[in-house]
Scaffold this active site. Structure first.
Site, PDB file in Angstrom:
ATOM      1  N   LYS A  81       0.728  -1.289  -0.003  1.00  0.00           N
ATOM      2  CA  LYS A  81       0.111  -0.073   0.089  1.00  0.00           C
ATOM      3  C   LYS A  81       1.088   1.259  -0.144  1.00  0.00           C
ATOM      4  O   LYS A  81       1.859   1.272   0.703  1.00  0.00           O
ATOM      5  CB  LYS A  81      -0.870  -0.030   1.133  1.00  0.00           C
ATOM      6  N   SER A 156      -9.691   1.557   3.104  1.00  0.00           N
ATOM      7  CA  SER A 156      -8.722   2.134   2.142  1.00  0.00           C
ATOM      8  C   SER A 156      -7.752   1.308   1.325  1.00  0.00           C
ATOM      9  O   SER A 156      -7.249   1.835   0.268  1.00  0.00           O
ATOM     10  CB  SER A 156      -8.110   3.544   2.834  1.00  0.00           C
ATOM     11  N   SER A 180      -9.711  -0.919   7.072  1.00  0.00           N
ATOM     12  CA  SER A 180      -9.238  -0.870   5.758  1.00  0.00           C
ATOM     13  C   SER A 180      -8.279  -1.949   5.162  1.00  0.00           C
ATOM     14  O   SER A 180      -7.868  -2.014   4.100  1.00  0.00           O
ATOM     15  CB  SER A 180      -8.175   0.624   5.826  1.00  0.00           C
TER      16      SER A 180
END
Ligand code: GLN
Length: 499
Positions: A81, A156, A180
């Site tokens: 990420k 996210s 997330s």
């Protein structure tokens, strides 16, 4: 066969490498080709790093040719990420304010993956600074759910979950502040775990809400989850909140056995307008675990109802402080001051430095981030601190106590991961409450600091449903055992989206 290599799990790749049936280079090439083939549609990656992956793969191949024993992650392609620092590689947090930021160091988790021999294929998209539930808040572009390109991948860590589901990497790292990792894993039909707060070092993770943030794996099955956990967990002197406790070998918990396990099913988690099909899938999963020898019973955790409200005070409060550092001086974007400003502030004039701060933040941050900074600043201001921030902290304590009480009786709690399956792109963009509801089942674990995992447990209209299992702090082993047992008796994790 080399073109199906990207479909494999970590443990399958490891077997092939160990038996010298394939080289790390061939593995890397297969994933790089897959990214070229599908990422123009999925858009999971902000930055791809094929040359880097090939160079790392070469080192693994050399080690193998020298006859060295390789670890389970050696030569395995990972996606990270884009809010975790990678030395010399863009780390943008999907924000315009960090569009050109190249860290000079690696996050501890990245360092540990490299040390284990994993290769990096790229950095994945997210909601800007991890604020959101759909990856639609990315400052750059929207990622699509590989199961249906018109739906969101969740967020996210939507880029990481989509990349795993689309076989663009063997596994990914995400970060989970309120869900997330677990919620996008649920939407994309993969496995995602948020470990206990403090299990994994946050050093080099760009901070959103420091008392809630935690890094964890997104994988194709529970075995892979245990393998990645082994690599990333453990005390780090560079993160004072990382816990100095022994790290078990999590693969030892991959035992299909839930006999005598006590399961609590808190009824509140089924009451947030939860889709009846999601409820049915989760209840069916509980029934299966019961058939396999676990004891399940309905229970009540009255305070979880306040989880969302508490989270949306505490997370913005912490973010308003953490994001103060983006001022055009230290990192990333710098927007020139207004031409009318002066070097030193005097009555009736604005200094150019203040103007530079203002314009940088105004142009660099997206709407969601600005809104949270404002809410957080408000909640922390002298006049409102007691009414909002302090009150939220007190309710957070009540919630923790509800969990403590539940874990006196039960080994694990089982709930839906999200009240619904993936929703359409744009569908909730104008309805912030509906958007935030997507994390209502995951937020309580962050507030309590406990571990939670999401595993695939069904489909609705071709879209995956996620089962959430939570355990008491530092009991990832029971989570893995329960999730593995469930997985051994179901096929959902083997299904692949048609891309
Ligand atoms: N969706 C939640 C939020 O917007 C959680 C995000 C996260 O876990 N990073 O804050």
């Amino acid at each position: 066969m080399s073109d199906r290599l990207c479909n494999l799990t970590i443990h399958e790749i490891h077997e092939l490498l160990r038996k010298k049936q394939v080289s790390a280079r061939e593995i890397a090439e297969s994933f790089i080709r897959r990214i070229e083939e599908v990422d123009p549609r999925v858009r999971a990656f902000i930055t791809t790093t094929p040359d880097y992956a090939l160079k790392q793969a070469e080192a693994v191949d050399q080690a193998i040719s020298r006859g060295e024993a390789i670890g389970p992650l050696a030569g395995v392609p990972a996606a990270i990420k884009d809010n975790m620092c990678t030395r010399g590689i863009f780390t943008t947090c999907a924000s315009k304010i960090l569009y050109n930021y190249k860290p000079i160091y690696d996050a501890t988790v990245v360092e540990r993956l490299y040390m284990a021999g994993a290769t990096l294929v790229g950095k994945t998209n997210l909601d800007e600074f991890a604020m959101g539930s759909s990856t639609e808040n990315s400052g750059f572009f929207v990622t699509r759910n590989p199961w249906n390109l018109d739906t969101v991948p969740g967020g996210s860590s939507g880029g990481s979950a989509a990349a795993v589901a689309a076989d663009e990497c063997a596994f990914a790292l995400g970060s989970d502040t309120g869900g997330s990792i677990r919620q996008p894993a649920s939407f994309c039909g993969v496995v995602g775990m948020k470990p206990t707060y403090g299990r994994v070092s946050r050093y080099g993770l760009v901070a959103f809400a420091s008392s809630l943030d935690q890094i964890g794996p997104i994988t194709k099955d529970v075995t892979d989850c245990a393998i990645v956990l082994n690599a990333i967990c453990g005390k780090d002197r560079r993160d004072s909140t990382s816990l100095d406790v022994p790290v078990p070998d999590f693969t030892q918990s991959l035992r299909a056995d839930v006999k005598g396990l006590k399961i609590g099913v808190p009824k509140e988690f089924f009451g947030f307008g939860t889709d009846p099909d999601v409820q049915a899938a989760v209840r069916k999963a509980v029934d299966l675990l019961t058939e396999l020898g676990a004891h399940a019973e309905e229970t009540s955790m009255p305070s979880v109802e306040y989880g969302l409200a508490v989270y949306y005070i505490i997370a913005p409060a912490e973010c308003s402080s953490n994001l103060a550092r983006y001022d055009g001086v230290r990192y990333g974007l710098r927007v020139a001051p207004d031409s009318g400003t002066v070097t030193r502030q005097t009555r009736g004039s604005k200094s150019s430095i203040v103007s530079m701060f203002e314009r940088t933040r105004e142009q660099g941050f997206g709407a969601e981030v600005k809104q949270r900074i404002m809410i957080g600043t408000y909640a922390l201001s002298a006049g409102y601190y007691d009414a909002y921030y302090l009150k939220a902290q007190k309710v957070r304590t009540l919630l923790r106590r509800d969990f403590d009480k539940a874990f006196e009786k039960y080994d694990i709690l089982v709930t839906p991961t999200s009240p619904t399956v993936a929703f359409g792109i744009g569908e909730r963009a104008d309805d912030p409450y509906a958007m935030k509801l997507a994390d209502i089942c995951t937020i309580p674990a962050n507030l309590a600091g406990i571990p939670g995992i999401s595993v695939p447990c069904g489909f609705k209209n071709g879209l995956p449903i996620g089962l959430q299992i939570m355990a008491k702090a530092l009991d990832e082993e029971t989570l893995i055992r329960a999730a593995f047992t469930y997985e051994q008796h179901t096929e959902y994790h083997r299904k692949k989206p048609q891309l």
